[in-house]
Design a protein around this motif. Structure first.
Motif, PDB file in Angstrom:
ATOM      1  N   ALA A 133      36.112 -20.020  58.780  1.00 56.43           N
ATOM      2  CA  ALA A 133      37.354 -19.381  59.209  1.00 56.43           C
ATOM      3  C   ALA A 133      38.268 -19.126  58.007  1.00 56.43           C
ATOM      4  O   ALA A 133      38.875 -18.051  57.899  1.00 56.43           O
ATOM      5  CB  ALA A 133      38.060 -20.247  60.249  1.00 56.43           C
ATOM      6  N   GLU A 134      38.354 -20.097  57.114  1.00 51.56           N
ATOM      7  CA  GLU A 134      39.166 -19.924  55.906  1.00 51.56           C
ATOM      8  C   GLU A 134      38.601 -18.806  55.030  1.00 51.56           C
ATOM      9  O   GLU A 134      39.345 -17.965  54.514  1.00 51.56           O
ATOM     10  CB  GLU A 134      39.226 -21.233  55.112  1.00 51.56           C
ATOM     11  CG  GLU A 134      40.087 -21.145  53.877  1.00 51.56           C
ATOM     12  CD  GLU A 134      40.174 -22.457  53.115  1.00 51.56           C
ATOM     13  OE1 GLU A 134      40.408 -22.386  51.898  1.00 51.56           O
ATOM     14  OE2 GLU A 134      40.008 -23.535  53.714  1.00 51.56           O
ATOM     15  N   LEU A 135      37.274 -18.787  54.871  1.00 55.36           N
ATOM     16  CA  LEU A 135      36.644 -17.733  54.082  1.00 55.36           C
ATOM     17  C   LEU A 135      36.886 -16.357  54.708  1.00 55.36           C
ATOM     18  O   LEU A 135      37.121 -15.376  53.993  1.00 55.36           O
ATOM     19  CB  LEU A 135      35.142 -17.981  53.948  1.00 55.36           C
ATOM     20  CG  LEU A 135      34.732 -19.061  52.948  1.00 55.36           C
ATOM     21  CD1 LEU A 135      33.250 -19.374  53.092  1.00 55.36           C
ATOM     22  CD2 LEU A 135      35.047 -18.623  51.523  1.00 55.36           C
ATOM     23  N   ALA A 136      36.838 -16.279  56.021  1.00 57.09           N
ATOM     24  CA  ALA A 136      37.080 -15.004  56.702  1.00 57.09           C
ATOM     25  C   ALA A 136      38.473 -14.480  56.378  1.00 57.09           C
ATOM     26  O   ALA A 136      38.652 -13.279  56.112  1.00 57.09           O
ATOM     27  CB  ALA A 136      36.896 -15.162  58.208  1.00 57.09           C
ATOM     28  N   GLU A 137      39.459 -15.376  56.382  1.00 59.00           N
ATOM     29  CA  GLU A 137      40.822 -14.956  56.058  1.00 59.00           C
ATOM     30  C   GLU A 137      40.935 -14.529  54.596  1.00 59.00           C
ATOM     31  O   GLU A 137      41.619 -13.556  54.277  1.00 59.00           O
ATOM     32  CB  GLU A 137      41.811 -16.074  56.383  1.00 59.00           C
ATOM     33  CG  GLU A 137      41.973 -16.301  57.879  1.00 59.00           C
ATOM     34  CD  GLU A 137      42.259 -15.024  58.652  1.00 59.00           C
ATOM     35  OE1 GLU A 137      43.180 -14.268  58.256  1.00 59.00           O
ATOM     36  OE2 GLU A 137      41.546 -14.753  59.642  1.00 59.00           O
ATOM     37  N   GLU A 138      40.266 -15.253  53.712  1.00 58.69           N
ATOM     38  CA  GLU A 138      40.302 -14.900  52.292  1.00 58.69           C
ATOM     39  C   GLU A 138      39.651 -13.541  52.053  1.00 58.69           C
ATOM     40  O   GLU A 138      40.172 -12.721  51.289  1.00 58.69           O
ATOM     41  CB  GLU A 138      39.596 -15.963  51.449  1.00 58.69           C
ATOM     42  CG  GLU A 138      40.378 -17.233  51.288  1.00 58.69           C
ATOM     43  CD  GLU A 138      39.672 -18.237  50.399  1.00 58.69           C
ATOM     44  OE1 GLU A 138      38.619 -17.907  49.795  1.00 58.69           O
ATOM     45  OE2 GLU A 138      40.168 -19.374  50.306  1.00 58.69           O
ATOM     46  N   VAL A 139      38.505 -13.309  52.685  1.00 57.62           N
ATOM     47  CA  VAL A 139      37.809 -12.036  52.495  1.00 57.62           C
ATOM     48  C   VAL A 139      38.621 -10.893  53.096  1.00 57.62           C
ATOM     49  O   VAL A 139      38.660  -9.791  52.540  1.00 57.62           O
ATOM     50  CB  VAL A 139      36.369 -12.110  53.055  1.00 57.62           C
ATOM     51  CG1 VAL A 139      35.691 -10.750  53.062  1.00 57.62           C
ATOM     52  CG2 VAL A 139      35.538 -13.097  52.223  1.00 57.62           C
ATOM     53  N   ALA A 140      39.314 -11.144  54.198  1.00 63.21           N
ATOM     54  CA  ALA A 140      40.213 -10.124  54.755  1.00 63.21           C
ATOM     55  C   ALA A 140      41.332  -9.830  53.753  1.00 63.21           C
ATOM     56  O   ALA A 140      41.721  -8.662  53.560  1.00 63.21           O
ATOM     57  CB  ALA A 140      40.782 -10.587  56.093  1.00 63.21           C
ATOM     58  N   SER A 141      41.834 -10.860  53.098  1.00 65.36           N
ATOM     59  CA  SER A 141      42.864 -10.683  52.080  1.00 65.36           C
ATOM     60  C   SER A 141      42.301  -9.915  50.874  1.00 65.36           C
ATOM     61  O   SER A 141      42.981  -9.052  50.300  1.00 65.36           O
ATOM     62  CB  SER A 141      43.402 -12.045  51.651  1.00 65.36           C
ATOM     63  OG  SER A 141      44.324 -11.910  50.609  1.00 65.36           O
ATOM     64  N   ASP A 142      41.074 -10.216  50.488  1.00 65.84           N
ATOM     65  CA  ASP A 142      40.424  -9.495  49.386  1.00 65.84           C
ATOM     66  C   ASP A 142      40.252  -8.017  49.744  1.00 65.84           C
ATOM     67  O   ASP A 142      40.420  -7.138  48.907  1.00 65.84           O
ATOM     68  CB  ASP A 142      39.061 -10.098  49.068  1.00 65.84           C
ATOM     69  CG  ASP A 142      39.145 -11.498  48.506  1.00 65.84           C
ATOM     70  OD1 ASP A 142      40.241 -11.928  48.081  1.00 65.84           O
ATOM     71  OD2 ASP A 142      38.105 -12.194  48.509  1.00 65.84           O
ATOM     72  N   ARG A 143      39.897  -7.766  50.995  1.00 64.58           N
ATOM     73  CA  ARG A 143      39.742  -6.386  51.463  1.00 64.58           C
ATOM     74  C   ARG A 143      41.085  -5.654  51.368  1.00 64.58           C
ATOM     75  O   ARG A 143      41.157  -4.517  50.906  1.00 64.58           O
ATOM     76  CB  ARG A 143      39.232  -6.375  52.898  1.00 64.58           C
ATOM     77  CG  ARG A 143      38.988  -4.995  53.461  1.00 64.58           C
ATOM     78  CD  ARG A 143      38.496  -5.083  54.927  1.00 64.58           C
ATOM     79  NE  ARG A 143      38.251  -3.788  55.465  1.00 64.58           N
ATOM     80  CZ  ARG A 143      39.195  -2.957  55.919  1.00 64.58           C
ATOM     81  NH1 ARG A 143      40.461  -3.327  55.921  1.00 64.58           N
ATOM     82  NH2 ARG A 143      38.881  -1.760  56.391  1.00 64.58           N
ATOM     83  N   ALA A 144      42.159  -6.315  51.767  1.00 62.47           N
ATOM     84  CA  ALA A 144      43.491  -5.727  51.654  1.00 62.47           C
ATOM     85  C   ALA A 144      43.853  -5.480  50.182  1.00 62.47           C
ATOM     86  O   ALA A 144      44.481  -4.463  49.849  1.00 62.47           O
ATOM     87  CB  ALA A 144      44.525  -6.617  52.326  1.00 62.47           C
ATOM     88  N   ALA A 145      43.458  -6.395  49.311  1.00 58.69           N
ATOM     89  CA  ALA A 145      43.716  -6.218  47.877  1.00 58.69           C
ATOM     90  C   ALA A 145      42.969  -4.988  47.362  1.00 58.69           C
ATOM     91  O   ALA A 145      43.526  -4.207  46.566  1.00 58.69           O
ATOM     92  CB  ALA A 145      43.290  -7.470  47.103  1.00 58.69           C
ATOM     93  N   LEU A 146      41.746  -4.802  47.813  1.00 56.39           N
ATOM     94  CA  LEU A 146      40.982  -3.623  47.404  1.00 56.39           C
ATOM     95  C   LEU A 146      41.668  -2.344  47.894  1.00 56.39           C
ATOM     96  O   LEU A 146      41.777  -1.364  47.152  1.00 56.39           O
ATOM     97  CB  LEU A 146      39.546  -3.705  47.923  1.00 56.39           C
ATOM     98  CG  LEU A 146      38.651  -2.501  47.624  1.00 56.39           C
ATOM     99  CD1 LEU A 146      38.579  -2.212  46.126  1.00 56.39           C
ATOM    100  CD2 LEU A 146      37.260  -2.731  48.204  1.00 56.39           C
ATOM    101  N   GLN A 147      42.150  -2.370  49.123  1.00 54.53           N
ATOM    102  CA  GLN A 147      42.864  -1.198  49.642  1.00 54.53           C
ATOM    103  C   GLN A 147      44.116  -0.911  48.804  1.00 54.53           C
ATOM    104  O   GLN A 147      44.419   0.252  48.526  1.00 54.53           O
ATOM    105  CB  GLN A 147      43.255  -1.420  51.101  1.00 54.53           C
ATOM    106  CG  GLN A 147      42.068  -1.349  52.036  1.00 54.53           C
ATOM    107  CD  GLN A 147      42.444  -1.693  53.462  1.00 54.53           C
ATOM    108  OE1 GLN A 147      43.050  -2.733  53.715  1.00 54.53           O
ATOM    109  NE2 GLN A 147      42.101  -0.811  54.386  1.00 54.53           N
ATOM    110  N   GLN A 148      44.823  -1.955  48.387  1.00 56.67           N
ATOM    111  CA  GLN A 148      46.015  -1.755  47.559  1.00 56.67           C
ATOM    112  C   GLN A 148      45.628  -1.208  46.189  1.00 56.67           C
ATOM    113  O   GLN A 148      46.296  -0.331  45.648  1.00 56.67           O
ATOM    114  CB  GLN A 148      46.804  -3.060  47.416  1.00 56.67           C
ATOM    115  CG  GLN A 148      48.094  -2.899  46.640  1.00 56.67           C
ATOM    116  CD  GLN A 148      49.026  -1.875  47.264  1.00 56.67           C
ATOM    117  OE1 GLN A 148      49.383  -1.996  48.423  1.00 56.67           O
ATOM    118  NE2 GLN A 148      49.412  -0.849  46.507  1.00 56.67           N
TER     119      GLN A 148
END
Length: 171
Positions: A49-64
């Motif tokens: 669950a923690e990794l899922a949130e981190e990867v979602a954050s990484d995805r948002a970073a890529l979009q930025q």
């Protein structure tokens, strides 16, 4: 051969590359969230669950990063990443109607490979950051560090799942 660029001066090939990684990240977030739900109440659940949130954050970073570079998101490609994760659920894993223990091993391997791909993307961006002021080197260094930790966590989870599924190796 002439080098094609977007209107913002970013090479067209970088746009394709980053959109491919965004599609992969979309599938990766879905896979991690599904795995975390499947492991809820088990020892791997909180870590996934923690990794899922981190990867979602990484995805948002890529979009930025893509926005900073003036690279538009190709929605169709992102949707294909989401669809690919759904299609990946249809694998022959020894169980027809229920989740197989083999699914845990295969899913963790796919997640591990996804993090390796993401790490390569961050490294590529970091390499060009020295000549492109639109890229934040400190942010990329942080993303690289986090990806390294994610790879370590996933490898430990994958190894434990393999031992649990296949038994201890024999001498």
């Amino acid at each position: 051969m002439e080098r094609s660029t977007t209107p913002f001066g970013t090479p067209r090939l970088l746009g394709i590359y980053l959109n491919d990684h965004l599609a992969g990240a979309t599938g990766g977030v879905e896979l991690l969230r599904r795995a975390a739900r499947a492991q809820r109440g088990r020892s791997r659940g909180p870590q996934l669950a923690e990794l899922a949130e981190e990867v979602a954050s990484d995805r948002a970073a890529l979009q930025q990063i893509m926005a900073d570079l003036g690279i538009p998101v190709q929605r169709a490609k992102t949707a294909l990443g989401w669809l690919a994760e759904k299609a990946g659920r249809l694998k022959l894993n020894g169980h027809l109607l229920s989740r197989s223990p083999l699914s845990d091993v295969l899913d963790l391997e796919m997640m591990r490979l996804g993090v390796e791909g993401k790490t390569s993307c961050w490294r590529s961006l970091r390499a060009i950051a020295d000549t492109d002021s639109r890229l934040d080197t400190a942010r990329l260094d942080g993303l690289l560090q986090r990806a390294g930790r994610q790879a370590e966590v996933l490898e430990a989870l994958r190894t434990a799942a393999a031992v649990e599924t296949f038994g201890s190796p024999r001498d």
